[in-house]
Design a protein around this motif. Structure first.
Motif, mmCIF file in Angstrom:
data_model
loop_
_atom_site.group_PDB
_atom_site.id
_atom_site.type_symbol
_atom_site.label_atom_id
_atom_site.label_comp_id
_atom_site.label_asym_id
_atom_site.label_seq_id
_atom_site.Cartn_x
_atom_site.Cartn_y
_atom_site.Cartn_z
ATOM 1 N N PHE A 217 0.873 -1.176 0.000
ATOM 2 C CA PHE A 217 0.000 0.000 0.000
ATOM 3 C C PHE A 217 0.911 1.228 0.000
ATOM 4 O O PHE A 217 1.576 1.521 0.998
ATOM 5 N N SER A 218 0.964 1.932 -1.122
ATOM 6 C CA SER A 218 1.890 3.059 -1.230
ATOM 7 C C SER A 218 1.405 4.050 -2.276
ATOM 8 O O SER A 218 0.822 3.662 -3.302
ATOM 9 N N GLU A 219 1.673 5.339 -2.025
ATOM 10 C CA GLU A 219 1.360 6.384 -2.997
ATOM 11 C C GLU A 219 2.315 6.312 -4.181
ATOM 12 O O GLU A 219 2.013 6.801 -5.269
ATOM 13 N N ALA A 225 6.197 -0.827 -8.647
ATOM 14 C CA ALA A 225 5.800 -1.798 -9.662
ATOM 15 C C ALA A 225 6.854 -1.895 -10.766
ATOM 16 O O ALA A 225 7.178 -2.990 -11.237
ATOM 17 N N ASP A 226 7.410 -0.748 -11.176
ATOM 18 C CA ASP A 226 8.453 -0.750 -12.214
ATOM 19 C C ASP A 226 9.703 -1.489 -11.735
ATOM 20 O O ASP A 226 10.341 -2.217 -12.505
ATOM 21 N N PHE A 227 10.047 -1.305 -10.462
ATOM 22 C CA PHE A 227 11.220 -2.002 -9.916
ATOM 23 C C PHE A 227 11.008 -3.512 -9.944
ATOM 24 O O PHE A 227 11.904 -4.276 -10.326
ATOM 25 N N ILE A 228 9.817 -3.946 -9.566
ATOM 26 C CA ILE A 228 9.520 -5.374 -9.530
ATOM 27 C C ILE A 228 9.590 -5.971 -10.935
ATOM 28 O O ILE A 228 10.140 -7.058 -11.144
ATOM 29 N N MET A 229 9.054 -5.261 -11.912
ATOM 30 C CA MET A 229 9.045 -5.759 -13.284
ATOM 31 C C MET A 229 10.444 -5.791 -13.889
ATOM 32 O O MET A 229 10.828 -6.753 -14.551
ATOM 33 N N ASN A 230 11.214 -4.727 -13.657
ATOM 34 C CA ASN A 230 12.502 -4.575 -14.336
ATOM 35 C C ASN A 230 13.673 -5.220 -13.605
ATOM 36 O O ASN A 230 14.601 -5.725 -14.235
ATOM 37 N N LYS A 231 13.650 -5.197 -12.276
ATOM 38 C CA LYS A 231 14.784 -5.694 -11.492
ATOM 39 C C LYS A 231 14.581 -7.127 -10.985
ATOM 40 O O LYS A 231 15.501 -7.947 -11.015
ATOM 41 N N LEU A 232 13.384 -7.416 -10.501
ATOM 42 C CA LEU A 232 13.125 -8.753 -9.955
ATOM 43 C C LEU A 232 12.590 -9.714 -11.013
ATOM 44 O O LEU A 232 12.512 -10.914 -10.772
ATOM 45 N N ASP A 233 12.217 -9.178 -12.163
ATOM 46 C CA ASP A 233 11.676 -10.000 -13.246
ATOM 47 C C ASP A 233 10.461 -10.797 -12.774
ATOM 48 O O ASP A 233 10.310 -11.978 -13.070
ATOM 49 N N ARG A 240 -7.523 -2.174 -7.595
ATOM 50 C CA ARG A 240 -8.245 -0.976 -7.167
ATOM 51 C C ARG A 240 -8.845 -1.222 -5.785
ATOM 52 O O ARG A 240 -9.481 -2.248 -5.522
ATOM 53 N N ALA A 241 -8.633 -0.294 -4.885
ATOM 54 C CA ALA A 241 -9.132 -0.430 -3.516
ATOM 55 C C ALA A 241 -9.607 0.922 -3.002
ATOM 56 O O ALA A 241 -9.296 1.974 -3.580
ATOM 57 N N VAL A 242 -10.358 0.858 -1.899
ATOM 58 C CA VAL A 242 -10.867 2.078 -1.271
ATOM 59 C C VAL A 242 -10.455 2.089 0.188
ATOM 60 O O VAL A 242 -10.739 1.142 0.929
ATOM 61 N N GLY A 243 -9.752 3.152 0.590
ATOM 62 C CA GLY A 243 -9.416 3.313 1.995
ATOM 63 C C GLY A 243 -10.655 3.758 2.753
ATOM 64 O O GLY A 243 -11.167 4.859 2.490
ATOM 65 N N THR A 246 -10.402 7.168 4.739
ATOM 66 C CA THR A 246 -10.342 8.388 3.921
ATOM 67 C C THR A 246 -11.412 8.408 2.838
ATOM 68 O O THR A 246 -11.698 9.464 2.268
ATOM 69 N N ARG A 247 -11.984 7.243 2.533
ATOM 70 C CA ARG A 247 -12.963 7.080 1.465
ATOM 71 C C ARG A 247 -12.379 7.477 0.100
ATOM 72 O O ARG A 247 -13.092 7.917 -0.790
ATOM 73 N N LYS A 248 -11.077 7.276 -0.065
ATOM 74 C CA LYS A 248 -10.404 7.612 -1.325
ATOM 75 C C LYS A 248 -9.966 6.347 -2.056
ATOM 76 O O LYS A 248 -9.583 5.363 -1.433
ATOM 77 N N ASP A 249 -10.020 6.432 -3.401
ATOM 78 C CA ASP A 249 -9.536 5.320 -4.205
ATOM 79 C C ASP A 249 -8.015 5.273 -4.168
ATOM 80 O O ASP A 249 -7.340 6.316 -4.152
ATOM 81 N N ARG A 250 -7.486 4.048 -4.181
ATOM 82 C CA ARG A 250 -6.035 3.885 -4.219
ATOM 83 C C ARG A 250 -5.701 2.556 -4.891
ATOM 84 O O ARG A 250 -6.568 1.710 -5.079
ATOM 85 N N ASN A 251 -4.438 2.395 -5.264
ATOM 86 C CA ASN A 251 -3.979 1.153 -5.891
ATOM 87 C C ASN A 251 -3.149 0.345 -4.902
ATOM 88 O O ASN A 251 -2.272 0.898 -4.222
ATOM 89 N N VAL A 252 -3.437 -0.955 -4.828
ATOM 90 C CA VAL A 252 -2.694 -1.869 -3.971
ATOM 91 C C VAL A 252 -1.967 -2.865 -4.879
ATOM 92 O O VAL A 252 -2.574 -3.449 -5.778
#
Length: 308
Positions: A217-219, A225-233, A240-243, A246-252
């Motif tokens: 869970f991070s802003e 995600a790019d690090f995981i794809m490029n470095k860890l392969d 999509r999730a809702v906190g 805060t009632r705000k949409d976020r990505n997990v």
């Protein structure tokens, strides 16, 4: 054949040789000198040696029985398996014949390897044997005997190698009671060695294959995600999730990684976003590309082959 192709093969046989030495020392140094018989074909051969008062040496019966079993293993598991197993069996037979002549290797009073606590002898022997056989199996070989059965079963069914050994060894170890002069204590020591071996073998073979499910869970999920794809392969899924506070949409981020990659992943997450919330939990089974193959059994596999 180029050097690039020769070196991996040579390294395989270096590891096979070292694993075979550990495996043989477990028996020659700890088990046999203390009249302990664990499971597997080696255990059955030691029981035969005890029962015949040494008239049928373990090294001889071990070699003869394995010749028959190797043929079966070669047919089911392929020629590569057969070649490496022949090497391990031949080397084991030679070591079982040569090593007992060196008394200083035996865990007996007055020697360096002697262990005063009798309960620790089968434990140490089981650990050493599992390390040796684990190295051998990881390089595609086998010491023969029940090892061949383990690899055949594990090829078609998702059964842990340690459990296959566990069930097959119960009968072998109990048969020590048929040997004159052996009693309940001898059987118990055999079971202690067997249990130690089974758990340690799973650790050696499956330790680095353990898969973990990580949720982040991070802003700064895009950078992570790019690090995981490029470095860890490794693949990564953004959910999509809702906190609810805060009632705000976020990505997990949902990530599946092997055990050796956990440290690198968590370190990178901390460097990218020190405030990230991370949940790590073990996954009991992950099947698909990059992970384990779904094993459905011999019947379904044969049916699939006939439809081609």
């Amino acid at each position: 054949m180029t050097l690039k192709k020769v070196l991996p093969v040579a390294w395989d046989y270096v590891v096979l040789t070292f694993g075979t030495l550990l495996y043989c020392l477990a028996w020659v140094s700890f088990m046999i000198p203390n009249n302990i018989s664990s499971g597997g074909l080696t255990g059955a051969c030691t029981i035969l040696q005890y029962a015949t008062m040494g008239a049928i040496p373990m090294a001889i019966s071990f070699f003869v029985l394995n010749v028959l079993l190797i043929i079966s293993g070669s047919i089911v598991l392929g020629k590569g398996f057969g070649i490496k197993t022949v090497y391990v069996v031949l080397l084991s037979s030679v070591l079982f014949e040569i090593l007992p002549a060196y008394d200083f290797l035996k865990a007996l009073p007055g020697n360096f390897l002697y262990i005063d606590n009798a309960l620790l002898v089968p434990i140490v022997g089981g650990i050493m044997e599992s390390l040796g056989i684990g190295l051998i199996i990881l390089r595609g070989g086998s010491t023969g005997g029940t090892d061949i059965a383990v690899l055949i079963v594990n090829k078609f069914w998702p059964v842990s190698p340690g459990k296959v050994y566990l069930y097959s060894d119960l009968v072998i170890i109990a048969s020590v009671l048929l040997v004159p002069g052996k009693g309940f204590e001898d059987m118990i020591f055999g079971y202690i060695a067997m249990i130690t071996f089974s758990f340690m073998l799973d650790f050696v073979l499956l330790g680095n294959k353990t898969t973990f499910q990580v949720m982040v869970f991070s802003e700064k999920y895009e950078e992570i995600a790019d690090f995981i794809m490029n470095k860890l392969d490794r693949g990564v899924t953004a959910l999509r999730a809702v906190g609810w506070y805060t009632r705000k949409d976020r990505n997990v981020l949902l990530i599946l990684v092997r055990k050796p990659q956990i440290r690198e992943l968590t370190k990178a997450i901390k460097e990218i976003d020190g405030k990230a919330f991370v949940s790590v939990s073990p996954a009991t089974g992950v099947y698909g590309e990059g992970f384990d193959e779904i094993k459905t059994g011999i019947a379904k596999k044969l049916k699939k082959d006939t439809q081609k």
